[in-house]
Write a protein that holds these residues in place. Structure first.
Motif, mmCIF file in Angstrom:
data_model
loop_
_atom_site.group_PDB
_atom_site.id
_atom_site.type_symbol
_atom_site.label_atom_id
_atom_site.label_comp_id
_atom_site.label_asym_id
_atom_site.label_seq_id
_atom_site.Cartn_x
_atom_site.Cartn_y
_atom_site.Cartn_z
ATOM 1 N N LYS A 279 42.657 2.061 13.571
ATOM 2 C CA LYS A 279 42.917 1.591 14.938
ATOM 3 C C LYS A 279 42.425 0.160 15.140
ATOM 4 O O LYS A 279 43.065 -0.646 15.794
ATOM 5 C CB LYS A 279 42.238 2.513 15.949
ATOM 6 C CG LYS A 279 42.346 2.031 17.378
ATOM 7 C CD LYS A 279 41.558 2.907 18.331
ATOM 8 C CE LYS A 279 41.576 2.308 19.730
ATOM 9 N NZ LYS A 279 40.617 2.942 20.613
ATOM 10 N N HIS A 280 41.284 -0.154 14.576
ATOM 11 C CA HIS A 280 40.690 -1.480 14.770
ATOM 12 C C HIS A 280 41.027 -2.452 13.649
ATOM 13 O O HIS A 280 40.473 -3.558 13.601
ATOM 14 C CB HIS A 280 39.174 -1.346 14.957
ATOM 15 C CG HIS A 280 38.832 -0.684 16.255
ATOM 16 N ND1 HIS A 280 38.905 -1.351 17.444
ATOM 17 C CD2 HIS A 280 38.481 0.581 16.546
ATOM 18 C CE1 HIS A 280 38.592 -0.523 18.425
ATOM 19 N NE2 HIS A 280 38.334 0.666 17.901
ATOM 20 N N GLU A 281 41.927 -2.036 12.768
ATOM 21 C CA GLU A 281 42.405 -2.894 11.680
ATOM 22 C C GLU A 281 41.259 -3.520 10.898
ATOM 23 O O GLU A 281 41.239 -4.722 10.627
ATOM 24 C CB GLU A 281 43.363 -3.962 12.220
ATOM 25 C CG GLU A 281 44.594 -3.379 12.883
ATOM 26 C CD GLU A 281 45.531 -4.428 13.452
ATOM 27 O OE1 GLU A 281 45.154 -5.620 13.543
ATOM 28 O OE2 GLU A 281 46.655 -4.050 13.808
ATOM 29 N N ILE A 282 40.295 -2.694 10.539
ATOM 30 C CA ILE A 282 39.147 -3.150 9.755
ATOM 31 C C ILE A 282 39.584 -3.174 8.294
ATOM 32 O O ILE A 282 39.942 -2.150 7.727
ATOM 33 C CB ILE A 282 37.932 -2.232 9.964
ATOM 34 C CG1 ILE A 282 37.566 -2.216 11.453
ATOM 35 C CG2 ILE A 282 36.764 -2.679 9.109
ATOM 36 C CD1 ILE A 282 36.556 -1.164 11.832
ATOM 37 N N SER A 283 39.551 -4.354 7.708
ATOM 38 C CA SER A 283 40.078 -4.525 6.353
ATOM 39 C C SER A 283 38.978 -4.421 5.299
ATOM 40 O O SER A 283 37.788 -4.520 5.596
ATOM 41 C CB SER A 283 40.771 -5.883 6.245
ATOM 42 O OG SER A 283 39.855 -6.917 6.535
ATOM 43 N N ASP A 284 39.414 -4.243 4.058
ATOM 44 C CA ASP A 284 38.526 -4.285 2.888
ATOM 45 C C ASP A 284 37.378 -3.280 2.942
ATOM 46 O O ASP A 284 36.248 -3.613 2.591
ATOM 47 C CB ASP A 284 37.938 -5.692 2.706
ATOM 48 C CG ASP A 284 38.994 -6.750 2.442
ATOM 49 O OD1 ASP A 284 40.033 -6.397 1.854
ATOM 50 O OD2 ASP A 284 38.780 -7.904 2.835
ATOM 51 N N ALA B 246 30.115 -9.494 3.270
ATOM 52 C CA ALA B 246 30.317 -9.841 1.863
ATOM 53 C C ALA B 246 31.530 -9.104 1.315
ATOM 54 O O ALA B 246 31.830 -7.993 1.751
ATOM 55 C CB ALA B 246 29.073 -9.467 1.063
ATOM 56 N N PRO B 247 32.239 -9.704 0.354
ATOM 57 C CA PRO B 247 33.352 -8.994 -0.274
ATOM 58 C C PRO B 247 32.848 -7.671 -0.869
ATOM 59 O O PRO B 247 31.782 -7.620 -1.482
ATOM 60 C CB PRO B 247 33.816 -9.948 -1.376
ATOM 61 C CG PRO B 247 33.365 -11.296 -0.918
ATOM 62 C CD PRO B 247 32.070 -11.056 -0.176
ATOM 63 N N GLY B 248 33.609 -6.605 -0.643
ATOM 64 C CA GLY B 248 33.219 -5.296 -1.161
ATOM 65 C C GLY B 248 32.167 -4.578 -0.328
ATOM 66 O O GLY B 248 31.650 -3.547 -0.738
ATOM 67 N N ALA B 249 31.845 -5.114 0.852
ATOM 68 C CA ALA B 249 30.826 -4.498 1.707
ATOM 69 C C ALA B 249 31.298 -3.140 2.213
ATOM 70 O O ALA B 249 32.501 -2.899 2.361
ATOM 71 C CB ALA B 249 30.527 -5.409 2.890
#
Length: 192
Positions: free
Chosen positions: A49-54, A116-119
């Protein structure tokens, strides 16, 4: 106060996250609302819903971690002053291992991600939402982080009104309900 698109999204996310918590102990015990994040599927719906990526594949560990930071965000909304709010936000953002970086993913223009990437999803929320709240404290606008004044509600919201006068999470429901109740009480008293 200028609020960027990504900061607004983060504010909406943190408000919705805080509002998934079961009612606090000021509510009558028989009227306690259930947890809005009861399981991993609900967390996945929240992320979508909140378009949280990664965030990768979500697990029970993620659900537990998100519930913990939800309580920490709730404390920010309850903070009595900017210094208290700043301390809470600093702890959230520092624990997330913040790594600011510019990105233009998924058709969005350039914006800053603070995680951070991969968080994990919890660190992602703590970093991005924590920074959005931090901007309010920096701008001297911490009092805009509020709880609904309706005695049976107490939902969190961000008062974006020009004169900082919003009192209810939703004027059509909570505000209107209280105004109608006050009107009826006045009419009853006038009728004697």
């Amino acid at each position: 106060m200028l609020i960027t698109h990504d900061a607004r999204c983060a504010l909406d996310t943190v408000v919705d996250l805080v509002n998934t918590a079961p009612e606090d102990d000021t509510a009558p015990e028989d009227d306690t609302a259930p947890d809005g994040l009861p399981d991993v599927a609900a967390l996945a719906d929240f992320v979508r819903k909140h378009e949280i990526s990664d965030v990768g594949t979500l697990s029970e560990f993620d659900l537990s971690a998100v519930r913990k930071i939800r309580g920490r965000f709730a404390a920010v909304f309850a903070a009595p002053d900017p210094r208290s709010a700043a301390g809470l936000i600093n702890d959230l953002v520092a624990a997330a291992g913040t790594t600011p970086r510019l990105t233009d993913h998924d058709g969005y223009d350039w914006h800053v991600h603070y995680f951070a990437p991969g968080a994990s999803v919890a660190d992602h929320l703590a970093a991005d939402c924590g920074m959005a709240l931090a901007f309010f404290v920096v701008a001297g606008e911490q009092e805009r982080l509020r709880r609904c004044e309706a005695p049976d509600c107490r939902h969190a919201f961000v008062d974006l009104s020009r004169n900082r006068s919003r009192r209810y999470c939703d004027s059509r429901t909570c505000g209107n309900r209280l105004h109608v109740a006050a009107y009826r009480a006045r009419r009853k008293e006038a009728a004697g």
